[in-house]
Design an enzyme around this catalytic site. Structure first.
Site, mmCIF file in Angstrom:
data_model
loop_
_atom_site.group_PDB
_atom_site.id
_atom_site.type_symbol
_atom_site.label_atom_id
_atom_site.label_comp_id
_atom_site.label_asym_id
_atom_site.label_seq_id
_atom_site.Cartn_x
_atom_site.Cartn_y
_atom_site.Cartn_z
ATOM 1 N N ASP A 50 5.628 4.819 5.111
ATOM 2 C CA ASP A 50 6.574 3.889 5.727
ATOM 3 C C ASP A 50 6.743 2.610 4.914
ATOM 4 O O ASP A 50 7.541 1.741 5.280
ATOM 5 C CB ASP A 50 6.167 3.568 7.169
ATOM 6 N N HIS A 51 6.024 2.517 3.785
ATOM 7 C CA HIS A 51 6.152 1.364 2.911
ATOM 8 C C HIS A 51 6.701 1.721 1.529
ATOM 9 O O HIS A 51 7.015 0.819 0.751
ATOM 10 C CB HIS A 51 4.804 0.654 2.759
ATOM 11 N N HIS B 54 6.062 -5.430 11.612
ATOM 12 C CA HIS B 54 5.356 -4.142 11.707
ATOM 13 C C HIS B 54 4.986 -3.864 13.168
ATOM 14 O O HIS B 54 3.828 -3.637 13.516
ATOM 15 C CB HIS B 54 4.116 -4.150 10.804
ATOM 16 N N HIS C 112 0.852 -1.186 0.000
ATOM 17 C CA HIS C 112 0.000 0.000 0.000
ATOM 18 C C HIS C 112 0.888 1.238 0.000
ATOM 19 O O HIS C 112 2.116 1.137 0.107
ATOM 20 C CB HIS C 112 -0.965 -0.007 1.187
ATOM 21 N N HIS D 198 1.186 4.005 1.963
ATOM 22 C CA HIS D 198 1.630 4.774 3.116
ATOM 23 C C HIS D 198 3.148 4.941 3.077
ATOM 24 O O HIS D 198 3.879 4.038 2.636
ATOM 25 C CB HIS D 198 1.209 4.106 4.424
ATOM 26 N N ASP E 98 -0.541 -3.771 5.747
ATOM 27 C CA ASP E 98 -1.226 -3.361 6.973
ATOM 28 C C ASP E 98 -2.717 -3.652 6.850
ATOM 29 O O ASP E 98 -3.328 -3.410 5.800
ATOM 30 C CB ASP E 98 -1.015 -1.871 7.222
ATOM 31 N N HIS F 279 -7.599 -1.520 5.470
ATOM 32 C CA HIS F 279 -6.676 -0.590 6.125
ATOM 33 C C HIS F 279 -7.039 0.881 5.866
ATOM 34 O O HIS F 279 -6.235 1.770 6.123
ATOM 35 C CB HIS F 279 -5.250 -0.872 5.641
#
Length: 306
Positions: free
Chosen positions: A67-68, A269, A63, A65, A211, A140
């Protein structure tokens, strides 16, 4: 095959954990590396591992976000500097193409290789003679996917000892027998090659989730997997909080692993609120529901099937 956890933290880096990235090393199977997510500083973590960017074949983004994905532009640029010339395929939700192309264009980055984008929808997204990959949506808020990687069964090995016991001398004839052909020997006897081939080796199944809060689509993605990689952002008694933030707890991940009949669960995570000692408590908690659970730490390596 083995999984190399380059980053295991949630949201922001901490002293003990970088943000999310997982490498699936398949050097023996296809001489390549597949990368799942690419959080900030993933390339720094790669420098601390045995992973070589020149071997990177595919990147799978769960996804969008930060942090990914915030590590992608730098990693793609470094791959050029480190001799990467082969095409690279990036799979991910709608928007991943725009993110990567805009980042590279605005930074004036020129690559020595071609990027092939595949913006995914639920279903089969890749298949060749060795592997198939299917995806489905998780839950998510921002669109997030889980990946199910299925290794196809391998042909059984040639039982050379049985051939020798039956009076067949090693030589070029072994190659014909290995193909399952019917072969006439020098003495006129006929053997069926299939009688000397062991049972096919069952391919491995690896499920890697983005997530998500607990959701029905997880079960089919995880079913009978050799390894399930699942987020465990919160401890078990934080189920309400996890739901509000669209994440999962240790107990939810462990319950899924048990229900889906997986062989091994790896938790990742992990929220920055849990230091190394607290992380051990998360592991114990999950093992109370599903015994064969591990918790990933940065640069941990897990062989598939062990």
């Amino acid at each position: 095959m083995e999984l190399v956890f380059l980053g295991t933290g949630a949201g922001v880096p901490s002293r003990g954990r970088n943000v999310t990235s997982i490498a699936l090393s398949m050097l023996n199977e296809r001489n390549t590396i597949w990368l799942f997510d690419c959080g900030e500083a993933t390339q720094h973590q790669i420098m601390r591992s045995q992973i070589k960017l020149s071997k990177l074949e595919k990147i799978f983004i769960t996804h969008l976000h930060g942090d990914h994905i915030f590590g992608l532009p730098g990693l793609l640029s470094s791959r050029s500097f480190q001799g990467g010339e082969s095409d690279l395929t990036i799979y991910g939700p709608v928007g991943i193409t725009e993110y990567v192309e805009t980042s590279l264009r605005l930074s004036g980055t020129r690559l020595t290789y071609k990027i092939i984008f595949n913006e995914i929808e639920p279903g089969l997204i890749f298949e060749d003679k060795m592997f198939s990959i299917t995806v489905d949506e998780l839950d998510h808020g921002l669109r997030s996917f889980g990946y199910r990687i299925v290794e196809k069964d391998k042909p059984g090995a040639l039982n050379g000892d049985k051939l020798i016991d039956d009076g067949v001398e090693p030589g070029p004839i072994f190659q014909k027998i290995k193909k399952g052909e019917t072969v006439t020997l020098a003495d006129g006897s006929v053997i069926n090659g299939k009688d000397y081939i062991d049972e096919p080796q069952k391919g491995k199944i690896i499920s890697i989730f983005g997530d998500t809060k607990a959701t029905a689509s997880e079960l089919e993605l995880a079913l009978n997997a050799d390894v399930l990689v699942h987020e465990a952002t919160f401890e078990g008694d934080k189920e309400k909080l996890a739901g509000e933030y669209m994440h999962s707890t240790t107990l939810q991940a462990a319950s899924l692993a048990k229900k889906a009949n997986v062989k091994k669960l790896i938790l990742t995570h992990i929220s920055a609120r849990y230091d190394r000692d607290a992380s051990k408590e998360l592991l114990i908690e999950a093992q109370s529901v599903f015994e064969n659970t591990e918790i990933a730490y940065d640069l941990a390596v897990f062989p598939i099937g062990e």
